[in-house]
Design a protein around this motif. Sequence first.
Motif, PDB file in Angstrom:
ATOM      1  N   ALA A 154     -60.710 -52.013 -44.533  1.00 27.38           N
ATOM      2  CA  ALA A 154     -59.722 -51.614 -45.542  1.00 27.38           C
ATOM      3  C   ALA A 154     -58.732 -50.612 -44.968  1.00 27.38           C
ATOM      4  O   ALA A 154     -57.530 -50.667 -45.263  1.00 27.38           O
ATOM      5  N   ALA A 155     -59.230 -49.691 -44.150  1.00 26.15           N
ATOM      6  CA  ALA A 155     -58.346 -48.711 -43.515  1.00 26.15           C
ATOM      7  C   ALA A 155     -57.378 -49.396 -42.557  1.00 26.15           C
ATOM      8  O   ALA A 155     -56.202 -49.019 -42.466  1.00 26.15           O
ATOM      9  N   VAL A 156     -57.862 -50.397 -41.814  1.00 26.63           N
ATOM     10  CA  VAL A 156     -56.987 -51.147 -40.915  1.00 26.63           C
ATOM     11  C   VAL A 156     -55.888 -51.846 -41.718  1.00 26.63           C
ATOM     12  O   VAL A 156     -54.715 -51.861 -41.314  1.00 26.63           O
ATOM     13  N   ARG A 157     -56.241 -52.445 -42.876  1.00 24.17           N
ATOM     14  CA  ARG A 157     -55.225 -53.097 -43.707  1.00 24.17           C
ATOM     15  C   ARG A 157     -54.185 -52.090 -44.194  1.00 24.17           C
ATOM     16  O   ARG A 157     -52.982 -52.388 -44.218  1.00 24.17           O
ATOM     17  N   ARG A 158     -54.642 -50.906 -44.605  1.00 20.50           N
ATOM     18  CA  ARG A 158     -53.682 -49.876 -45.047  1.00 20.50           C
ATOM     19  C   ARG A 158     -52.752 -49.492 -43.894  1.00 20.50           C
ATOM     20  O   ARG A 158     -51.550 -49.272 -44.104  1.00 20.50           O
ATOM     21  N   TRP A 159     -53.320 -49.405 -42.694  1.00 23.87           N
ATOM     22  CA  TRP A 159     -52.504 -49.051 -41.532  1.00 23.87           C
ATOM     23  C   TRP A 159     -51.510 -50.170 -41.218  1.00 23.87           C
ATOM     24  O   TRP A 159     -50.351 -49.907 -40.906  1.00 23.87           O
ATOM     25  N   GLN A 160     -51.926 -51.405 -41.303  1.00 19.71           N
ATOM     26  CA  GLN A 160     -51.023 -52.529 -41.056  1.00 19.71           C
ATOM     27  C   GLN A 160     -49.880 -52.533 -42.066  1.00 19.71           C
ATOM     28  O   GLN A 160     -48.725 -52.831 -41.717  1.00 19.71           O
ATOM     29  N   LYS A 161     -50.186 -52.202 -43.314  1.00 16.46           N
ATOM     30  CA  LYS A 161     -49.124 -52.108 -44.328  1.00 16.46           C
ATOM     31  C   LYS A 161     -48.173 -50.966 -43.994  1.00 16.46           C
ATOM     32  O   LYS A 161     -46.946 -51.128 -44.094  1.00 16.46           O
ATOM     33  N   GLY A 191     -50.388 -43.752 -32.878  1.00 18.14           N
ATOM     34  CA  GLY A 191     -49.926 -44.653 -33.922  1.00 18.14           C
ATOM     35  C   GLY A 191     -48.553 -45.249 -33.696  1.00 18.14           C
ATOM     36  O   GLY A 191     -48.081 -46.045 -34.518  1.00 18.14           O
ATOM     37  N   ARG A 192     -47.917 -44.902 -32.580  1.00 18.87           N
ATOM     38  CA  ARG A 192     -46.575 -45.408 -32.304  1.00 18.87           C
ATOM     39  C   ARG A 192     -46.641 -46.576 -31.325  1.00 18.87           C
ATOM     40  O   ARG A 192     -47.545 -46.681 -30.496  1.00 18.87           O
ATOM     41  N   ARG A 193     -45.655 -47.439 -31.383  1.00 16.59           N
ATOM     42  CA  ARG A 193     -45.624 -48.637 -30.558  1.00 16.59           C
ATOM     43  C   ARG A 193     -45.286 -48.309 -29.106  1.00 16.59           C
ATOM     44  O   ARG A 193     -44.357 -47.553 -28.827  1.00 16.59           O
ATOM     45  N   LEU A 194     -46.061 -48.911 -28.191  1.00 16.34           N
ATOM     46  CA  LEU A 194     -45.766 -48.802 -26.765  1.00 16.34           C
ATOM     47  C   LEU A 194     -44.795 -49.891 -26.322  1.00 16.34           C
ATOM     48  O   LEU A 194     -43.821 -49.622 -25.616  1.00 16.34           O
ATOM     49  N   PHE A 195     -45.050 -51.129 -26.721  1.00 12.03           N
ATOM     50  CA  PHE A 195     -44.158 -52.237 -26.389  1.00 12.03           C
ATOM     51  C   PHE A 195     -44.502 -53.404 -27.306  1.00 12.03           C
ATOM     52  O   PHE A 195     -45.519 -53.378 -28.019  1.00 12.03           O
ATOM     53  N   ALA A 196     -43.668 -54.432 -27.278  1.00 10.62           N
ATOM     54  CA  ALA A 196     -43.916 -55.624 -28.100  1.00 10.62           C
ATOM     55  C   ALA A 196     -43.661 -56.874 -27.278  1.00 10.62           C
ATOM     56  O   ALA A 196     -42.745 -56.917 -26.449  1.00 10.62           O
ATOM     57  N   ALA A 199     -58.604 -42.116 -39.329  1.00 10.69           N
ATOM     58  CA  ALA A 199     -58.721 -40.907 -40.148  1.00 10.69           C
ATOM     59  C   ALA A 199     -57.576 -39.947 -39.855  1.00 10.69           C
ATOM     60  O   ALA A 199     -56.986 -39.364 -40.777  1.00 10.69           O
ATOM     61  N   ALA A 200     -57.235 -39.786 -38.575  1.00 13.85           N
ATOM     62  CA  ALA A 200     -56.143 -38.876 -38.202  1.00 13.85           C
ATOM     63  C   ALA A 200     -54.801 -39.372 -38.738  1.00 13.85           C
ATOM     64  O   ALA A 200     -53.906 -38.564 -39.019  1.00 13.85           O
ATOM     65  N   LEU A 201     -54.665 -40.672 -38.909  1.00 12.03           N
ATOM     66  CA  LEU A 201     -53.426 -41.245 -39.437  1.00 12.03           C
ATOM     67  C   LEU A 201     -53.413 -41.291 -40.967  1.00 12.03           C
ATOM     68  O   LEU A 201     -52.465 -41.789 -41.573  1.00 12.03           O
ATOM     69  N   GLY A 202     -54.488 -40.783 -41.592  1.00  7.41           N
ATOM     70  CA  GLY A 202     -54.538 -40.715 -43.045  1.00  7.41           C
ATOM     71  C   GLY A 202     -54.926 -42.011 -43.716  1.00  7.41           C
ATOM     72  O   GLY A 202     -54.618 -42.213 -44.908  1.00  7.41           O
TER      73      GLY A 202
END
Length: 358
Positions: A146-153, A85-90, A127-130
């Motif tokens: 919906a889960a992807v939207r929650r993760w993006q938020k 869930g952490r950023r590798l690069f941007a 799921a692992a990211l809640g």
Amino acid sequence: MLVVVVAVAAAGTGAWAITRQDPAAPKVSGSPVAVTWVTVGRGDIVARMPLGGTLGYDGSFTIVSQLPPGVITSVPAPGAVIKRGRRLFAVGAASTVLLYGRTPAYRAFALGMTDGADVKQLESNLAALGMEPGTVDRHFSAYTAAAVRRWQKARGLPYASRTGRLEAGEVIFLPGAVRVTQVHSPAGSLAGPGAQVLVVSSTRKVVRVSLTTDRRSQVHVGDRVSVSLYGSSHTYDGRIRSIGKVATTPPQQQQGPPGSEGPATIPLTISLVKPGKELAQLDQAPVNVDVISQRRRNVLTVPVTALLAGSNGGYQVAVLDGTARRLVQVVPGLYDDQSGTVEVTGIEEGAKVEVPVS
């Protein structure tokens, strides 16, 4: 050469011992040198093959960008550990995020896409990211979106970017957390699809050994090993995880005659059970490796210096019999060059044998 280590667990302490010197034993005449007496002990004897190895991290993965062309705006520093869930690069405002899995991310994720193992991997990570994606399966459903939207938020993306869709390149699946070993493209450089950005490894510590081919038959996958840093008495347990099948020969030594190259070797990889704090921050560190190639349990041992040449060949030891010195024929087994002990048969446990005073 096999090096044999004898280990006897002391009762109630977990300490290691081999024989016990008895300073109270009576002095016996008949020996031309100063001697003392030690008690024959019983315990395990282990044959070890000493090798040199290099401590490092397992695996190597090259991370390439699949984001739209642009300027790299963020990369981690070498040695950084990146988890799920952490950023590798941007690149520009778009980020590539690490998720766990073995199927590569090769397409965008959105409603209407065909089912697949990559979808199941995505849902498992959500799921692992809640993020509650519903049933974890191969189908990208409205619950997944919906889960992807929650993760993006949760990642702090602006409202307009919380689409429930992941474009190609926004996630990368790797088997687990990674450690950055090299930055190919620093911040400020241009990167298009296919550009190499990072080289990473896993976070698992391993030891690599270049084993000469003449020793190949002496090691097996699953063999136990002990590993120690040079100059340190502390050892770490490990097991041989893999043995290479392709031998390599070092290049011929500079200015050396033809055939002066070193012996052919194969790679040996050792997994550590518990690396410990001493090894946690080390990379590419030389280590000692002892491969446990043979073990015999509950055998009798005496110091090597107790062995005497027999008159008719073989070996014997001098045993304390009351106040008399008696010679007993013994058969030596495995030797321990480091501790100076040897496995023997033909003598009773608890007997006191004569050894010269060093």
